[in-house]
Design a protein around this motif. Sequence first.
Motif, PDB file in Angstrom:
ATOM      1  N   GLN A 145      31.111 -26.803   4.105  1.00  0.00           N
ATOM      2  CA  GLN A 145      29.906 -27.172   3.901  1.00  0.00           C
ATOM      3  C   GLN A 145      29.124 -26.034   5.045  1.00  0.00           C
ATOM      4  N   ARG A 190      27.865 -25.110  -0.126  1.00  0.00           N
ATOM      5  CA  ARG A 190      29.066 -25.887  -0.365  1.00  0.00           C
ATOM      6  C   ARG A 190      30.008 -25.048  -1.124  1.00  0.00           C
ATOM      7  N   GLY A 240      33.434 -34.095   1.833  1.00  0.00           N
ATOM      8  CA  GLY A 240      32.201 -33.714   2.336  1.00  0.00           C
ATOM      9  C   GLY A 240      31.430 -34.086   3.324  1.00  0.00           C
TER      10      GLY A 240
END
Length: 312
Positions: A110, A139, A226
């Motif tokens: 990210q 991303r 994430g």
Amino acid sequence: GNKNMAAGLKAQFASWVNGRNGLRGNGKDSYTWRPANFKQAAPYTKPAKPVKRPVWATARPKREPKHHWARLICHNVGGMNSTGTKDFGQRSIKLWADYVELKPDVVVVQEVANGEQLAQFTVAARAHGFVRAAGGNGRHIYKHRGLPSRNGCWGQLTPTYKGDSKEFAFTVVDVRGDELPILNLHLDATKGQDQLRVNQAKNALTQGRALAKAAGVAQTRLVVAGDMNSETWVTERALNAGGWINARETAFRLTNASLRTFIEWKGKPSNGDAIDHIYTHRDRPVRWFGIRKRNAGLSDHLVIVADITKKG
């Protein structure tokens, strides 16, 4: 004239005193006041009763899984703030040199901005045998060049907040004959918006499962990874609710799992809650989960890694 001026000043002073005594400005017009009993909407806070979690949400395998399927790294590289943009190209080289020491199959990142940053990061990846499989707007998903991939895409999460666009990246990577659908997220970071992040995660899981199904891959193979900007809410109220477990909580073996993952620039690793997570379906346990302490100064987040099993 002086009397009128004095009267006007007296009225303004009285208005100011009333404001100090409980009347609140609306933040736009200093001469418009809200009622004294006005209550600002409070940020979404934890309910008094904790969420009841299923047993499988925190249970570790009783035996070490025999089948190591894929090793996945997840890392917020911190490329979208004033500190992170400095010397990004050199930092990319160091980051990839650190990643490959862990011998991953897939690297999910990210905060790698489109444009020059993405070009620099991708060049550094190629030098170590990795190519970009999917991504956009910060991303991205990279995989070893020897692994086929397909159905790469990225899309919009809902709900958004104040026009802040939040996307996801998705792809399917064939890891030595078994396909791994991967969903890369970076949820909203607004303070106090816990329920917003939960709703975004629910939407992400719904879209990720639909994309896996459309690709002809079992939904239970989907891996979600994430920066969730959430210690527990997203895990308990979105992922656990959908049947996905946190690798940090359920892996058979752990390395530095008690560390917080957001450490700020030049911060030292310390114990605490994590906001970066890797999730797998409860039918597909994790063999190993670790948090990387080495080279912590390369980002304001620590690297996390998981060995995902081939089958439950």
